[in-house]
Design an enzyme around this catalytic site. Sequence first.
Site, PDB file in Angstrom:
ATOM      1  CG  ASP A  67      -2.024   1.080   1.095  1.00  0.00           C
ATOM      2  OD1 ASP A  67      -2.268   1.561  -0.028  1.00  0.00           O
ATOM      3  OD2 ASP A  67      -2.603   1.446   2.128  1.00  0.00           O
ATOM      4  CG  PHE A  68       4.974   1.542   0.194  1.00  0.00           C
ATOM      5  CD1 PHE A  68       4.515   1.997   1.415  1.00  0.00           C
ATOM      6  CD2 PHE A  68       6.100   0.728   0.182  1.00  0.00           C
ATOM      7  CE1 PHE A  68       5.159   1.652   2.610  1.00  0.00           C
ATOM      8  CE2 PHE A  68       6.755   0.383   1.357  1.00  0.00           C
ATOM      9  CZ  PHE A  68       6.278   0.836   2.574  1.00  0.00           C
TER      10      PHE A  68
END
Length: 802
Positions: free
Chosen positions: A478-479
């Site tokens: 979830d970057f």
Amino acid sequence: MNTHHPNTSPPRRWPIWIASSLVLLFGLFLGIGGAYLAYLGGSWYFVLSGLGLLVSAVLMFGRRTSGAWLFALVMVLTIVWAVADAGLTFWPLVSRLFAFGVLSLLVALAWPSLARAAGATAVGRGWLGVSALLLLALVITAGYAFMPAPIIAATQAVPAPTPVAPGQAQTEWRHWGGTTAGDRFAALDQINKDNVKDLQVAWTAHTGDIPQSTGAGAEDQNTPLQIGDTLYVCTPYSKVIALDVDTGAERWRFDAKAKAPSWQRCRGLGYYEDAGAPPSPHVSGVSVDIDNAQPGACSRRLLLPTLDARLIAISADNGQPCAGFGNQGTVHLSAGMGEIPFGWYQQTSTPLIADDLVVVGGRVADNWSTDEPSGVVRAFDVHSGELVWAWDSGNPEITGLPPEGQTYTRGSPNVWAAMAFDPELDLIYLPTGNSTPDFWGAQRTPEEEKYSSSIVAVEARTGRVRWHFQTTHHDLWDFDLPAQPLLYDVPNANGGTDPALVQVTKQGEIFMFNRATGEPLAEIQELPVPQGKLEGERYSATQPFSVGMPSIGNETLVESDMWGATPLDQLLCRIKFKSLRHEGVYTPPGLDPALQMPGSLGGMNWGGVSVDKTTGYMFVNDMRLGLFNYQIPRENMPKNASGIEMGAVPMEGTPYGAMRQRFLSQLGVPCQKPPFGTMTAIDLKTRQIAWQVPVGTVKDTGPLGIRMGLPIPVGMPTLGPSLATQSGLVFFAGTQDFYLRAFDGATGQEIWKARLPVGSQSGPMTYVSPKTGKQYVIINAGGARQSPDRGDYIIAYALPGQ
């Protein structure tokens, strides 16, 4: 501790019992917990010190002075170990030594009773000297904890602030980031380093729209706009209010009547003004209900993104919908999207005004399913609301509405953060997210992978991609890119400047590109990263690291980085750390708990950066919150998995769900050593850190959520934008404690702060009133992240007597 002064009074037993009991409890905890830590492969110090304390306690219970001497030996060895383990850094040493110092004082005070109980006929005064020294050391340590200290001190000389030249002062704040370049810089200097201490509240207004929950619920994250003599704010529930810039008096308000089950927020409005638009009239006391509104003329219009996926154009003069925009003022962003379960697609960030276009992305509810709404980016004519172009990363062939019976690519990377625009290059810069869900990517198509977690430059007129760069390959963390890019011209080696784009990331990396070409202006290296082992998943062998720019808060943790208020909770954090798999910032998810540091909250988040254009200093605030996660086989997924914030997320359509938890101690404090949030100045000329300071105190938070009420500047997680001014000030309010602060942009020294009624996650902004010539600093205060205290305040500060 000599024995040459006679004392025939009977020994008091209670000092012995108090000291011995506490030493025993410490010894039991450290011994048992330390044994488990050693079993996990961790430090042997805790089990050895625990055993030493246990023997010491038994001896003291047996009225033997050797118990106190053994405790003293354990204390001396603890000091040696603490320095070897943590160095001479204040907060890590406090964690290891302060509680032992308190125990040492109790043992020293118990010495006379212990000596007499052991049969001594006289007790010297040495224990008094030892007790006094220990007490003095504890008092000095406690006092020093309140003293702010930089993490990286400023060393280079910075010229005095450049006065604003005649005719060059900022006149309006028309965009969420100040400009479409996202610089959050105000060319104003009426409020400066010398007089900022005199700032006082000029007026306070209330929106009447109090956020009703925390975390993934409603939050006030708005940065107001100022156009002429009117201030415009939007609320978490998609309402717009116009206020007088000098008094805060309400002129009108508009209610979009929007609803969503979570993520209720409005970070900002868009503003567009026709050439030759007449001066704005003063409209007071008007309340506009969208169901009963009378559409009107809109030579100045506000573009409101709603939490139920509408884009509404309203007159900036009176709050009435713009009749010619879409359907009586509204464009429904659900068009072409297919099925949208309630709350799965909405607008949370400001729309981008690029010449005569209004461009929107959208927030997609992460981690529910592979079959989520599209992340398509669309540009609409700012006057008519007609769709001009669409960029569907999963299917670039669709450039308008999808053909009949089709939808935009479901589950494709989205753009939920603010975008940037360079009118000279005619390029719009999109910070993209990753395809849903976040933690499993085997199903992603090559088209989705290509633009996931990337900076994408598209032509403003057509939406065609000019260049792109991926900051995380095959993102399983979830970057997504969370912040508006900064567009700023940086000096080059030839004495000129290069048109730069600077992008901050959740993983603490900062990338710099030539925004015209996409070529890196700061070196980027592809470096090997750990590989995962889940069957069916694929992993990138390398990830891009921006080695030519500073990294912030993303060092690979080791056991000695663990922290706690006492050795007891530090030990528990060490046990938790050794129970997790941690291989650095790109530790891949697996079936076993894996520590992600920084976590998916950041690092840097949606607030972005500000920059002082006179010094070239860029100001970056961050949070240092780790997460641990693990995959859950589909058959073992709990039925109540929600996909909201922490906890189990379903990830339907994949073999696994996932669990996310914050890396906190049992007291609810981050397990790694402070600071947990900082403000950093980066010199964009040298691309080095100029200074870094911790931001925020524990005054309004603390262990187990209990407010400590103490202004100890440990540095707490930050969330929200900063503001830089030409007078050399940096304003910031996105802390866990309830303050608006001003820092010296040259050194990072805090030179002013004002107590807020509740915390803030909003961006400060500033303007000079065209009527009175007075400069104001404005902040929305709706509540800090994770704080139960909520409000609806808009507060203006100004100098007295202006």
